[in-house]
Design a protein around this motif. Structure first.
Motif, short mmCIF file in Angstrom:
data_model
loop_
_atom_site.label_atom_id
_atom_site.label_comp_id
_atom_site.label_asym_id
_atom_site.label_seq_id
_atom_site.Cartn_x
_atom_site.Cartn_y
_atom_site.Cartn_z
N VAL A 77 8.89 12.33 -4.07
CA VAL A 77 7.51 12.55 -3.15
C VAL A 77 6.92 11.21 -2.57
O VAL A 77 6.76 11.34 -1.58
N GLN A 84 7.74 9.60 5.72
CA GLN A 84 7.05 10.50 6.56
C GLN A 84 5.94 9.72 7.42
O GLN A 84 5.78 9.72 8.53
N ASN B 59 5.78 18.18 2.75
CA ASN B 59 5.61 17.28 3.96
C ASN B 59 5.75 18.21 5.19
O ASN B 59 5.25 17.74 6.29
N VAL B 62 2.29 19.31 5.96
CA VAL B 62 1.48 18.23 6.50
C VAL B 62 1.67 18.06 8.13
O VAL B 62 0.70 18.09 8.73
N PHE B 73 -1.09 10.68 12.48
CA PHE B 73 -1.55 10.03 11.33
C PHE B 73 -2.60 9.08 11.83
O PHE B 73 -3.66 8.89 11.27
N VAL B 95 -1.14 14.95 -5.05
CA VAL B 95 -1.61 13.79 -5.42
C VAL B 95 -0.78 12.45 -4.91
O VAL B 95 -1.19 11.65 -4.49
N ASN B 96 0.47 12.60 -5.28
CA ASN B 96 1.24 11.53 -5.17
C ASN B 96 1.81 11.36 -3.70
O ASN B 96 1.95 10.29 -2.95
N THR B 97 1.73 12.51 -2.77
CA THR B 97 1.95 12.66 -1.70
C THR B 97 0.90 12.01 -0.74
O THR B 97 0.81 11.17 0.10
N LYS B 99 -1.80 9.96 -1.79
CA LYS B 99 -2.00 8.36 -1.91
C LYS B 99 -0.81 7.75 -1.48
O LYS B 99 -1.35 6.61 -0.85
N THR B 100 0.31 8.14 -1.54
CA THR B 100 1.19 7.18 -0.57
C THR B 100 1.07 7.13 0.61
O THR B 100 1.26 6.40 1.45
N LEU B 101 0.86 8.42 1.40
CA LEU B 101 0.38 8.51 2.84
C LEU B 101 -0.91 7.53 3.11
O LEU B 101 -0.84 6.58 4.11
N TYR B 103 -1.77 5.06 1.38
CA TYR B 103 -1.30 3.73 1.34
C TYR B 103 -0.61 3.16 2.60
O TYR B 103 -1.14 2.13 3.19
N ALA B 104 0.39 3.81 2.85
CA ALA B 104 1.17 3.49 3.89
C ALA B 104 0.33 3.47 5.37
O ALA B 104 0.89 2.55 6.06
N LEU B 105 -0.60 4.27 5.55
CA LEU B 105 -1.27 4.36 6.53
C LEU B 105 -2.43 3.45 6.76
O LEU B 105 -3.33 3.49 7.73
N LEU B 326 -5.06 3.65 -5.81
CA LEU B 326 -3.88 3.52 -5.63
C LEU B 326 -3.22 4.32 -7.30
O LEU B 326 -2.13 4.93 -7.29
#
Ligand SMILES: [Zn+2]
Lengths: 238, 341
Positions: A77, A84, B59, B62, B73, B95-97, B99-101, B103-105, B326
């Motif tokens: 994930v 993504q 995904n 989203v 985004f 949750v992991n999707t 928080k990673t989004l 973080y990356a954004l 995070l």
């Protein structure tokens, strides 16, 4: 080319960044926190330490299974969301292939085993010596079946993976001096190995997106197995 | 564009959902991928199967939410996610999707409580006058709360055992009405006699007791059916469904009216999946109207699990700048949550 590797298939939480020439950093933990709490902070740390931004990565490679269902999902994930958000190339690497790839010079067979519970292991068999090559596809089987298979062959066998401490005595009894083991540091999942295999795939133009990535659980859920059993039993009585 | 857009993600049970909401109020998209058909043959939600489906769908959901909201985004002000209560494996995917989004954004992350998000569904469609009392009823919760503002909730009482929706699911199963139980019983009860069977109503007729219990009621229904079948007596499934539903509704109506009386509020909110039950809506509305009180509830699509309500609840956190880190984890049981937001 900078490739990030992620491996959360077992209790080990490992993140790495590699380039063609070297491993820039690798953080591997086996502590009592969940992958969900550890993984993203480790990714943040490794990017800070290497001075990279997420968008500087050429791709992300993730250990896509087999392994613990929940563990696999957290790694997968996270990789998919990175892919993504930043339109990054992704690839899924067999957890077992990444374990085997750490021992290219071993003169014999490499036999990664991961604890699959229900007295089974996830396993594949590789040859090594000069380079690692796969002999058997990833599968789930009992240790007894695996040992019977290995007793048909003459080579020394190197066992790695988190099921080794569980079955070490049974393995040694069956294969005697042909059974070889590594110190713990060299027998666990490491993200640098996942990243290195990923880098090779990206270099060869084998690029995937978040749409293409699916965990290789190798096993259905307990509920589905039970449901199918009742269907078969029900069918017999008709 | 001065609107603040929040992307919200919800995966606490068997719906994979994402939504984009502007300024905590205007729904630009509200995408829900339901897994109900997948779990139907098992007679209830199978956690491992739910987790696997969330991973396959999240995904895409989203992406669809962004497309439908006609944004990217880069346009987002923050990302909100349900972090509990719920099924832990299912929550972990969202949750992991999220928080990673985030973080990356490089966007703030908002960790939303699922129960509070059900309440917040009302804020999307009504201008709520505070203070108010809120009844949250779903497959996982039965809570009575006293709200002094959008941000502050005090727990008055909760169920000691089964949630109301859980009782609906279990009774529907023994009656052979299928899953999910709420709509199935609502439908079956239409033609039934609600006073055919006298089922128990726990903790009623007591002042200042806002606690619920539905496990005794569930057992009473199961025992009654068992006895009827053993004696070979004929009965109408519709009568059992109607009598059971009436017992649930009676308890919920009495306790909610009592809470409104004790707290002297003009407004009562209904929230959660069971808020879509027509008998509950009608009877609660009537009982409150008799005391000159007003009942409000969201449309059905915002009653069952969705991400627009998560964005509405996340808006409160965004305004107060209460951002998650995070290391955010899924929290299957959230106890001490009522005064937090
Ligand atoms: Zn809910």
């Amino acid at each position: 080319m900078y490739v990030m590797g992620i491996d959360t298939a077992t209790l080990v939480c490992s993140v790495a960044v590699v380039s063609e020439e070297k491993t820039l950093a690798e953080y591997t933990q086996q502590v009592k926190k969940t992958h969900s709490e550890r993984l993203l902070p480790l990714i943040d740390t490794i990017l800070r330490d290497t001075g990279l931004k997420p968008q500087d990565l050429s791709g992300v490679a993730v250990a896509g299974g087999p392994g613990s269902f929940t563990g696999l999902r957290i790694g997968m994930v996270t990789a998919k969301a990175l892919g993504q958000a930043l339109a990054l190339p992704l690839c899924s690497i067999s957890t077992l292939a990444a374990l085997a790839a750490q021992h290219p010079l071993f003169p014999g067979l490499i036999c990664p085993i991961l604890d699959a519970r229900r007295e089974q292991v996830y396993n594949a068999i590789f040859t090594a010596g000069t380079q690692v090559e796969r002999l058997v596809a990833d599968r789930s089987l009992s240790v007894t079946e695996l040992l019977q298979e290995l007793q048909q062959r003459p080579e020394p066998v190197l066992f790695v993976g988190d099921a080794v401490p569980v079955y070490r005595q049974i393995i040694s009894r069956a294969l005697v001096s042909r059974a070889c083991f590594m110190p713990p540091e060299s027998a666990i999942c490491r993200a640098s190995s996942v990243a290195r295999l990923g880098l090779a795939q990206f270099s060869a133009g084998q690029v995937q997106s978040w749409r293409d990535l699916h965990p290789a659980y190798l096993r259905r859920s307990e509920a589905e197995i039970k449901y199918q059993q009742t269907q078969i039993e029900g069918g017999d009585s008709c | 564009m001065t609107q603040k857009l929040i992307l919200a993600i919800e995966t606490s049970c068997d719906e994979t959902a994402a939504a984009v909401v502007a300024d905590g109020k205007i729904i630009l998209s509200n995408i829900i991928a339901s897994q109900v058909p997948v779990h139907q043959k098992f007679g209830g939600v199978v956690p491992e199967i739910a987790s696997r489906h969330h991973l396959e769908m999240i995904n895409e959901v989203v992406e669809e939410a962004l497309l439908e909201a006609n944004c990217t985004f880069a346009d987002l002000a923050a990302i909100a996610v349900t972090h509990g209560p719920g099924l832990v494996g299912a929550l972990l995917v969202g949750v992991n999707t999220a928080k990673t989004l985030a973080y990356a954004l490089d966007k703030p992350l908002l960790a939303v409580n699922h129960v509070l998000s059900h309440i917040a569904a009302n804020f999307l469609v009504h201008e709520v006058v505070f203070p108010a009392v809120c009844l949250v009823v779903s497959g996982g919760h039965t809570n009575l709360l006293y709200l002094t503002s959008r941000w502050q909730a005090e727990l008055l009482g909760a169920t000691r055992d089964d949630a109301a929706g859980e009782a609906f699911d279990k009774v529907a199963r023994v009656l052979g009405l299928g899953y999910p139980g709420g709509p199935a019983i609502d439908k079956a009860a239409e033609t039934g006699n609600s006073s055919a069977f006298a089922f128990p109503r726990a903790f009623t007729g007591q002042n200042n007791n806002f606690e619920f219990s539905f496990s005794g009621l569930k057992s009473a229904v199961i025992n009654t059916l068992h006895n009827l079948k053993q004696k070979g007596e004929n009965f109408q499934t519709a009568d059992v469904a109607a009598s059971f539903q009436q017992a649930v509704v009676d308890v919920l109506v009495e306790k909610t009216c009592l809470a409104a009386e004790v707290k002297q509020v003009k407004t009562v909110l209904l929230a959660g999946g069971v808020a879509a039950n027509r008998s509950l809506r009608q009877q609660l509305e009537q009982a409150l109207a008799a005391a000159n009180r007003n009942l409000i509830y969201p449309p059905p699509v915002l009653c069952t699990d969705n991400a627009a309500m998560v964005a509405a609840a996340g808006w409160n956190l965004y305004v107060k700048q209460k951002f998650a880190g995070l290391d955010l984890n899924a929290t299957p049981v959230l106890d001490n949550l009522w005064q937090v937001q």
